[in-house]
Design a protein around this motif. Structure first.
Motif, PDB file in Angstrom:
ATOM      1  N   ARG A  33      -4.320  10.584  -3.341  1.00 14.24           N
ATOM      2  CA  ARG A  33      -3.549  11.422  -2.420  1.00 14.24           C
ATOM      3  C   ARG A  33      -4.104  12.828  -2.322  1.00 14.24           C
ATOM      4  NH1 ARG A  33       2.851   9.934  -3.274  1.00 14.24           N
ATOM      5  NH2 ARG A  33       2.739   7.798  -2.474  1.00 14.24           N
ATOM      6  N   ARG A  82     -10.130   5.347  -2.652  1.00  9.11           N
ATOM      7  CA  ARG A  82      -9.399   4.958  -1.442  1.00  9.11           C
ATOM      8  C   ARG A  82      -7.943   5.400  -1.426  1.00  9.11           C
ATOM      9  NH1 ARG A  82      -8.794  -1.255   0.892  1.00  9.11           N
ATOM     10  NH2 ARG A  82      -7.449  -0.730   2.661  1.00  9.11           N
ATOM     11  N   TYR A  83      -7.239   5.270  -2.543  1.00  8.87           N
ATOM     12  CA  TYR A  83      -5.798   5.521  -2.556  1.00  8.87           C
ATOM     13  C   TYR A  83      -5.416   6.873  -3.147  1.00  8.87           C
ATOM     14  CZ  TYR A  83      -5.667   0.538  -1.539  1.00  8.87           C
ATOM     15  OH  TYR A  83      -5.856  -0.692  -0.964  1.00  8.87           O
ATOM     16  N   GLY A 105      -7.092   9.043   5.300  1.00  7.23           N
ATOM     17  CA  GLY A 105      -7.623   7.711   5.579  1.00  7.23           C
ATOM     18  C   GLY A 105      -8.732   7.711   6.602  1.00  7.23           C
ATOM     19  N   ASP A 135      -9.605   5.059   4.243  1.00  2.00           N
ATOM     20  CA  ASP A 135      -8.782   3.910   3.864  1.00  2.00           C
ATOM     21  C   ASP A 135      -9.507   2.616   4.217  1.00  2.00           C
ATOM     22  OD1 ASP A 135      -6.810   2.179   3.125  1.00  2.00           O
ATOM     23  OD2 ASP A 135      -5.390   2.741   4.689  1.00  2.00           O
ATOM     24  N   ASN A 158     -13.066  11.865  -0.929  1.00  2.00           N
ATOM     25  CA  ASN A 158     -12.131  11.093  -0.114  1.00  2.00           C
ATOM     26  C   ASN A 158     -11.378  11.988   0.851  1.00  2.00           C
ATOM     27  OD1 ASN A 158     -10.798  12.149  -2.577  1.00  2.00           O
ATOM     28  ND2 ASN A 158      -8.963  11.282  -1.616  1.00  2.00           N
ATOM     29  N   CYS A 161      -0.315   3.457  -3.517  1.00  2.00           N
ATOM     30  CA  CYS A 161      -0.456   4.910  -3.393  1.00  2.00           C
ATOM     31  C   CYS A 161       0.352   5.686  -4.423  1.00  2.00           C
ATOM     32  CB  CYS A 161      -0.049   5.345  -1.980  1.00  2.00           C
ATOM     33  SG  CYS A 161      -1.215   4.825  -0.713  1.00  2.00           S
ATOM     34  N   TYR A 186       0.816  -1.206   0.000  1.00  2.00           N
ATOM     35  CA  TYR A 186       0.000   0.000   0.000  1.00  2.00           C
ATOM     36  C   TYR A 186       0.853   1.260   0.000  1.00  2.00           C
ATOM     37  CZ  TYR A 186      -3.311  -3.588   1.228  1.00  2.00           C
ATOM     38  OH  TYR A 186      -4.060  -4.733   1.214  1.00  2.00           O
TER      39      TYR A 186
END
Length: 229
Positions: A124, A121-122, A181, A215, A177, A64, A59
């Motif tokens: 940045r 989810r990932y 996380g 996350d 998002n 990422c 991850y």
């Protein structure tokens, strides 16, 4: 010097193991080694993959990453290998999110999260999406409204409802998002949700829910009582 993959027994070589057992039978490092293909003079592809996936490195070092240049900086990888890995990651995300959107029904917050978690989810940076729904809460399409910095994304109701008007949506679901996380909503998130809900009432295009994606977890404004049932 680590053992070359060709020096391993056939049963232990990742590619041969995949052909015999299927992809599900391989570890993260073995799957990654197949993409890396060849190692360096001192480290085999499998050893490089093991280092990259150790201690949740899958991850931190892989999932990422968003650019070939960033991934290529890792020792043992070049631009060609980095591009292969990045392409595989993107395909994985798309496959995970590839519901038959025109038939996928958002009947609950969990349904919405299943659709959007793989996509957000990932990330940045904070991204804000609007999911356009028909009269049966089936997904018509998903539009990205904005992309912000690491901490925030500026969103205005007119930007959210513009695609809803263009594609004749009966309702909308919005989501963004939190790169940290942690999906706990901020005061700004709460204010925006209220503004979107009020705008939806006026326009006759109700806000079904606002999901904050973290996350592997999410927060639903409807589930927590911020929106009328």
């Amino acid at each position: 010097m680590s053992q070359c993959i060709k020096e391993l027994s056939l049963d232990d070589r990742p590619r041969e193991k995949l052909m015999q057992q299927g992809a599900a039978g391989l570890s993260n490092s073995e799957l990654l080694a197949i993409l890396i293909r060849t190692g360096t003079h001192k480290r085999s592809a499998l050893r490089i993959a093991e280092d990259l996936t150790a201690a949740d490195g899958l991850y931190q070092n892989i999932a990422c990453v968003h650019s070939v240049a960033e991934l290529a900086r890792i020792k043992g990888l070049g631009t060609a290998k980095a591009a292969t890995i990045l392409a595989a990651l993107e395909l994985g995300k798309r496959v995970a999110a590839a519901k038959r959107q025109e038939k996928f029904k958002v009947a609950s917050p969990q349904n919405g999260a299943e659709l959007l978690l793989p996509r957000l989810r990932y990330e940045r940076q904070e991204k804000f999406l609007v999911v356009l729904l028909d009269s049966k809460n089936q997904v018509l399409r998903i539009e990205q409204v904005s992309e912000g910095s690491v901490n925030s994304s500026v969103v205005h109701p007119r930007e959210v409802f513009a695609p809803a008007l263009l594609y004749h949506a009966a309702a909308i679901l919005v989501a963004h998002n939190h790169p940290s996380g942690d999906p706990k909503p901020s005061c700004e998130d709460k204010e925006l949700t209220q503004s979107l809900a009020e705008t939806g009432v006026i326009m006759g295009i109700p806000l079904v829910d606002h999901l904050v994606i973290g996350d592997g977890i999410f927060f639903s404004f409807r589930e927590h009582g911020y929106l009328d049932k």
